[in-house]
Design a protein around this motif. Structure first.
Motif, PDB file in Angstrom:
ATOM      1  N   THR A  59      -5.250   7.242   0.009  1.00  9.26           N
ATOM      2  CA  THR A  59      -4.719   7.337  -1.354  1.00  9.26           C
ATOM      3  C   THR A  59      -4.129   6.003  -1.812  1.00  9.26           C
ATOM      4  OG1 THR A  59      -2.601   8.027  -0.414  1.00  9.26           O
ATOM      5  CG2 THR A  59      -4.038   9.786  -1.204  1.00  9.26           C
ATOM      6  N   GLY A  85      -2.487  -2.342   4.861  1.00 10.48           N
ATOM      7  CA  GLY A  85      -2.958  -1.153   4.136  1.00 10.48           C
ATOM      8  C   GLY A  85      -3.335  -1.512   2.711  1.00 10.48           C
ATOM      9  N   SER A  88      -6.653   0.384  -2.364  1.00  4.82           N
ATOM     10  CA  SER A  88      -7.380  -0.001  -3.586  1.00  4.82           C
ATOM     11  C   SER A  88      -7.207  -1.476  -3.948  1.00  4.82           C
ATOM     12  CB  SER A  88      -6.838   0.827  -4.743  1.00  4.82           C
ATOM     13  OG  SER A  88      -5.470   0.458  -4.978  1.00  4.82           O
ATOM     14  N   HIS A  91      -1.474  -2.626  -4.973  1.00  2.00           N
ATOM     15  CA  HIS A  91      -0.163  -3.166  -4.605  1.00  2.00           C
ATOM     16  C   HIS A  91      -0.256  -4.669  -4.294  1.00  2.00           C
ATOM     17  CE1 HIS A  91       3.980  -1.736  -3.252  1.00  2.00           C
ATOM     18  NE2 HIS A  91       4.032  -3.012  -3.552  1.00  2.00           N
ATOM     19  N   GLU A 114      -7.014  -4.167   5.693  1.00  3.48           N
ATOM     20  CA  GLU A 114      -7.439  -2.769   5.564  1.00  3.48           C
ATOM     21  C   GLU A 114      -8.378  -2.426   6.712  1.00  3.48           C
ATOM     22  OE1 GLU A 114      -6.813  -0.002   3.583  1.00  3.48           O
ATOM     23  OE2 GLU A 114      -8.258   0.847   4.989  1.00  3.48           O
ATOM     24  N   ASP A 142      -7.492  -4.299  12.131  1.00  2.65           N
ATOM     25  CA  ASP A 142      -6.325  -3.502  12.523  1.00  2.65           C
ATOM     26  C   ASP A 142      -5.048  -4.256  12.132  1.00  2.65           C
ATOM     27  OD1 ASP A 142      -4.298  -2.067  13.641  1.00  2.65           O
ATOM     28  OD2 ASP A 142      -4.964  -2.283  15.723  1.00  2.65           O
ATOM     29  N   GLY A 143      -4.427  -3.801  11.060  1.00  2.00           N
ATOM     30  CA  GLY A 143      -3.231  -4.466  10.547  1.00  2.00           C
ATOM     31  C   GLY A 143      -2.008  -4.330  11.432  1.00  2.00           C
ATOM     32  N   ILE A 217      -2.839   3.612  11.528  1.00  2.00           N
ATOM     33  CA  ILE A 217      -3.651   3.877  12.724  1.00  2.00           C
ATOM     34  C   ILE A 217      -4.020   2.549  13.377  1.00  2.00           C
ATOM     35  CG2 ILE A 217      -5.810   4.907  13.564  1.00  2.00           C
ATOM     36  CD1 ILE A 217      -4.104   7.035  12.263  1.00  2.00           C
TER      37      ILE A 217
HETATM   38  N1  SAM Z   1      -1.473  -0.290  -0.795  1.00  2.00           N
HETATM   39  C1  SAM Z   1      -2.561   0.584  -1.150  1.00  2.00           C
HETATM   40  C2  SAM Z   1      -2.902   0.518  -2.614  1.00  2.00           C
HETATM   41  O1  SAM Z   1      -2.238  -0.210  -3.381  1.00  2.00           O
HETATM   42  O2  SAM Z   1      -3.886   1.167  -2.991  1.00  2.00           O
HETATM   43  C3  SAM Z   1      -2.352   2.012  -0.715  1.00  2.00           C
HETATM   44  C4  SAM Z   1      -2.313   2.139   0.751  1.00  2.00           C
HETATM   45  S1  SAM Z   1      -2.733   3.706   1.417  1.00  2.00           S
HETATM   46  C5  SAM Z   1      -1.303   4.651   1.087  1.00  2.00           C
HETATM   47  C6  SAM Z   1      -2.632   3.272   3.151  1.00  2.00           C
HETATM   48  C7  SAM Z   1      -3.797   2.406   3.610  1.00  2.00           C
HETATM   49  O3  SAM Z   1      -3.486   1.926   4.923  1.00  2.00           O
HETATM   50  C8  SAM Z   1      -5.111   3.146   3.712  1.00  2.00           C
HETATM   51  O4  SAM Z   1      -6.093   2.503   2.948  1.00  2.00           O
HETATM   52  C9  SAM Z   1      -5.447   3.087   5.209  1.00  2.00           C
HETATM   53  O5  SAM Z   1      -6.813   3.019   5.487  1.00  2.00           O
HETATM   54  C10 SAM Z   1      -4.709   1.826   5.613  1.00  2.00           C
HETATM   55  N2  SAM Z   1      -4.418   1.683   7.050  1.00  2.00           N
HETATM   56  C11 SAM Z   1      -3.978   2.600   7.951  1.00  2.00           C
HETATM   57  N3  SAM Z   1      -3.828   2.032   9.174  1.00  2.00           N
HETATM   58  C12 SAM Z   1      -4.184   0.719   9.033  1.00  2.00           C
HETATM   59  C13 SAM Z   1      -4.243  -0.396   9.917  1.00  2.00           C
HETATM   60  N4  SAM Z   1      -3.917  -0.314  11.207  1.00  2.00           N
HETATM   61  N5  SAM Z   1      -4.653  -1.579   9.433  1.00  2.00           N
HETATM   62  C14 SAM Z   1      -4.999  -1.717   8.137  1.00  2.00           C
HETATM   63  N6  SAM Z   1      -4.967  -0.704   7.237  1.00  2.00           N
HETATM   64  C15 SAM Z   1      -4.564   0.498   7.680  1.00  2.00           C
END
Ligand code: SAM
Length: 226
Positions: A59, A85, A88, A91, A114, A142-143, A217
């Motif tokens: 989301t 993360g 989209s 942010h 991402e 992997d962030g 994750i």
């Molecule tokens: N900041 C985003 C925006 O403005 O649209 C919304 C972020 S969404 C709530 C969280 C995001 O974190 C997801 O796209 C997910 O795939 C990503 N995510 C989860 N674990 C991650 C990781 N270890 N490294 C990078 N991205 C990750």
């Protein structure tokens, strides 16, 4: 009502609720077009204060959450920012607007990571069409490992829920004096949002509010199988 009017109405509401406070954050929320970061069928909901699906079971956060996190980070012109993360890319665009607020010769940059290739590619497109691609670099990976290539960072923003034990790379890759904004707690329930400041010999931790984010994750995050 067109998008600009709807955006202005949402920002006014966030100011009235005392969520949006500072001039530069208000400006960023007024100029970054959230609709451009949404799938076609969700654009009409761009200015409802709610999270929206963007694919891959992920989301874009609700606008009030973007506002709270930007206020916590106190982003300044020329800051080097790391976002974990990308989703989209919205942010990251807000952060990009903040580092170049009233400032043409900005030196700051936003690095955003991402884990889903599909979302990273789409975010790159969104940032390009809105003109923020000159201030934002999207990285697929992997962030939870951070991005040591460009460390240290003035600000680190995590937009997925971390385990209670904050990933070590975020702490080591933050500058002394820098701020980390991160939701942490359980994987699928409520978490707490923290403002963590790195001082010379310690971290100053402030709990801000309860939140609910999709999980972070990765190696220093949650596992994707449980
Ligand atoms: N900041 C985003 C925006 O403005 O649209 C919304 C972020 S969404 C709530 C969280 C995001 O974190 C997801 O796209 C997910 O795939 C990503 N995510 C989860 N674990 C991650 C990781 N270890 N490294 C990078 N991205 C990750």
């Amino acid at each position: 009502m067109d998008y600009i009017e709807k955006r202005e109405r949402l920002v006014k509401n966030l100011v009235e609720r005392k969520i949006l406070k500072t001039k530069n954050v208000i400006h960023a929320m007024l100029v970054v077009p959230r609709e451009e970061f949404l799938p076609e069928n969700a654009k009409s909901s761009a200015y409802i204060d709610s999270p929206i699906s963007i694919g891959c079971d992920q989301t874009i956060s609700a606008p009030h959450m973007n506002a709270i996190m930007c206020e916590i980070l106190n982003i300044e012109q020329d800051d080097k920012i790391l976002e974990i993360g990308t989703g989209s890319g919205y942010h990251a665009a807000l952060c990009a607007e903040l580092i170049s607020f009233k400032h043409k010769d900005f030196k700051g940059h936003v690095y955003t990571i991402e884990r889903y290739k599909e979302l990273a590619e789409k975010a790159k497109e969104n940032l390009k069409k809105t003109g923020y691609d000159n201030r934002v670099t999207v990285i697929e990976g992997d962030g939870t490992l951070g991005y040591p290539e460009k460390a240290p960072y003035d600000k680190i923003l995590v937009t997925a829920a971390s385990p209670e034990k904050i990933p070590v790379p975020f702490k080591t890759q933050l500058k002394v004096g820098g701020i980390l904004c991160i939701p942490a707690g359980t994987k699928n329930y409520i978490q707490r949002l923290y403002k963590i400041q790195k001082l010379e010999a310690e971290f100053k931790i402030k709990e801000i509010t309860s939140v609910r984010f999709v999980p972070l994750i990765g190696q220093y995050g949650f596992s994707d199988i449980d």
